[in-house]
Design a protein around this motif. Sequence first.
Motif, short mmCIF file in Angstrom:
data_model
loop_
_atom_site.label_atom_id
_atom_site.label_comp_id
_atom_site.label_asym_id
_atom_site.label_seq_id
_atom_site.Cartn_x
_atom_site.Cartn_y
_atom_site.Cartn_z
N LEU A 7 11.53 8.15 -9.51
CA LEU A 7 10.75 7.10 -8.85
C LEU A 7 11.63 6.26 -7.94
O LEU A 7 11.23 5.94 -6.80
CB LEU A 7 10.05 6.22 -9.89
CG LEU A 7 8.94 6.89 -10.70
CD1 LEU A 7 8.51 6.00 -11.86
CD2 LEU A 7 7.76 7.24 -9.81
N ASP A 8 12.81 5.90 -8.41
CA ASP A 8 13.75 5.13 -7.58
C ASP A 8 14.07 5.89 -6.29
O ASP A 8 14.13 5.30 -5.20
CB ASP A 8 15.05 4.84 -8.33
CG ASP A 8 14.88 3.85 -9.47
OD1 ASP A 8 13.86 3.13 -9.51
OD2 ASP A 8 15.79 3.79 -10.33
N ARG A 9 14.30 7.19 -6.39
CA ARG A 9 14.63 8.01 -5.22
C ARG A 9 13.47 8.03 -4.23
O ARG A 9 13.66 7.83 -3.03
CB ARG A 9 15.00 9.43 -5.64
CG ARG A 9 15.47 10.30 -4.46
CD ARG A 9 15.50 11.78 -4.82
NE ARG A 9 14.21 12.32 -5.20
CZ ARG A 9 13.21 12.59 -4.35
NH1 ARG A 9 13.33 12.36 -3.07
NH2 ARG A 9 12.08 13.09 -4.80
N ILE A 10 12.27 8.25 -4.73
CA ILE A 10 11.09 8.30 -3.86
C ILE A 10 10.91 6.97 -3.13
O ILE A 10 10.67 6.94 -1.92
CB ILE A 10 9.83 8.67 -4.67
CG1 ILE A 10 9.92 10.12 -5.15
CG2 ILE A 10 8.56 8.44 -3.84
CD1 ILE A 10 8.88 10.50 -6.18
N ILE A 11 11.03 5.89 -3.87
CA ILE A 11 10.84 4.56 -3.27
C ILE A 11 11.95 4.26 -2.26
O ILE A 11 11.69 3.73 -1.17
CB ILE A 11 10.76 3.47 -4.36
CG1 ILE A 11 9.56 3.72 -5.29
CG2 ILE A 11 10.70 2.08 -3.75
CD1 ILE A 11 8.22 3.86 -4.61
N SER A 12 13.17 4.62 -2.56
CA SER A 12 14.26 4.32 -1.62
C SER A 12 14.16 5.18 -0.35
O SER A 12 14.62 4.77 0.70
CB SER A 12 15.63 4.50 -2.28
OG SER A 12 15.90 5.85 -2.52
N VAL A 39 4.64 4.36 -13.08
CA VAL A 39 4.08 5.30 -12.12
C VAL A 39 2.84 4.69 -11.47
O VAL A 39 2.68 4.71 -10.25
CB VAL A 39 3.76 6.66 -12.78
CG1 VAL A 39 2.97 7.56 -11.83
CG2 VAL A 39 5.04 7.35 -13.23
N LEU A 40 1.97 4.12 -12.29
CA LEU A 40 0.76 3.49 -11.77
C LEU A 40 1.10 2.35 -10.80
O LEU A 40 0.50 2.23 -9.74
CB LEU A 40 -0.09 2.95 -12.93
CG LEU A 40 -0.71 4.02 -13.82
CD1 LEU A 40 -1.16 3.42 -15.16
CD2 LEU A 40 -1.87 4.70 -13.11
N TYR A 41 2.08 1.55 -11.17
CA TYR A 41 2.52 0.44 -10.31
C TYR A 41 3.06 0.97 -8.98
O TYR A 41 2.71 0.46 -7.90
CB TYR A 41 3.57 -0.40 -11.03
CG TYR A 41 4.39 -1.25 -10.10
CD1 TYR A 41 3.83 -2.38 -9.50
CD2 TYR A 41 5.71 -0.92 -9.80
CE1 TYR A 41 4.58 -3.15 -8.62
CE2 TYR A 41 6.46 -1.69 -8.94
CZ TYR A 41 5.89 -2.80 -8.35
OH TYR A 41 6.62 -3.56 -7.47
N GLU A 42 3.91 1.98 -9.02
CA GLU A 42 4.53 2.51 -7.80
C GLU A 42 3.48 3.16 -6.89
O GLU A 42 3.54 3.00 -5.66
CB GLU A 42 5.65 3.50 -8.12
CG GLU A 42 6.82 2.91 -8.90
CD GLU A 42 7.67 1.89 -8.14
OE1 GLU A 42 7.36 1.54 -6.98
OE2 GLU A 42 8.67 1.43 -8.73
N VAL A 43 2.52 3.87 -7.47
CA VAL A 43 1.45 4.45 -6.66
C VAL A 43 0.64 3.32 -6.00
O VAL A 43 0.35 3.38 -4.80
CB VAL A 43 0.53 5.37 -7.49
CG1 VAL A 43 -0.66 5.84 -6.67
CG2 VAL A 43 1.30 6.57 -8.03
N GLY A 44 0.33 2.29 -6.77
CA GLY A 44 -0.38 1.14 -6.19
C GLY A 44 0.40 0.52 -5.06
O GLY A 44 -0.16 0.21 -4.00
N GLY A 45 1.69 0.33 -5.25
CA GLY A 45 2.52 -0.26 -4.21
C GLY A 45 2.57 0.59 -2.95
O GLY A 45 2.57 0.07 -1.83
N ALA A 46 2.59 1.92 -3.11
CA ALA A 46 2.60 2.81 -1.95
C ALA A 46 1.30 2.70 -1.18
O ALA A 46 1.30 2.60 0.06
CB ALA A 46 2.86 4.25 -2.40
N TYR A 47 0.18 2.70 -1.88
CA TYR A 47 -1.11 2.53 -1.20
C TYR A 47 -1.19 1.16 -0.53
O TYR A 47 -1.70 1.04 0.59
CB TYR A 47 -2.27 2.71 -2.18
CG TYR A 47 -2.66 4.14 -2.41
CD1 TYR A 47 -3.19 4.92 -1.39
CD2 TYR A 47 -2.52 4.72 -3.67
CE1 TYR A 47 -3.56 6.24 -1.61
CE2 TYR A 47 -2.88 6.04 -3.89
CZ TYR A 47 -3.40 6.79 -2.86
OH TYR A 47 -3.77 8.11 -3.07
#
Length: 168
Positions: A7-12, A39-47
Amino acid sequence: MTLDHELDRIISDRDRGNMRPTIDALLLIHASHFDNARVLYEVGGAYDTAGMEETALGFYESALAAGLADDLLRRCYVQYGSTLRNVGEYEKSRKVFAAARKKFPESAALRVFEAITLHAAGLPNDALASLLEVAVDLVHGPDLDRYKPAISGNAAHIRSLDGSETGS
């Protein structure tokens, strides 16, 4: 590689101007970790970053229900409350920020984004007073420290102009 590292890699690696690859990568992970709070938080943040606030809200709500903790919980509150404001849900946003401040009273980000919500909700005096209180509580330096009692007094006066008692 652990889930957190992935997740860190994807976000960075994300490109805020083109969030589709980030969303797609996160949705692949979500398919096998559909109840994982981060995972739910990161998907929300991406959207959310992609401008798809209505979709983001559901993921933020699911992340909160799944049990986020610590810094991720604080960050989710900031983003969820801000997104609620962006879609015009000012009262719900205010409630999220009020609850979040009880858990994270030291968070400048929560308080600043709450002030933005107050302004958007038509409460500019409360918004300004809240920002003055952030300065009094969290900004330090000899120049400002000397005037903190006066700044606090001004914040209380400004807040009283609308007859509101929001407080911080």
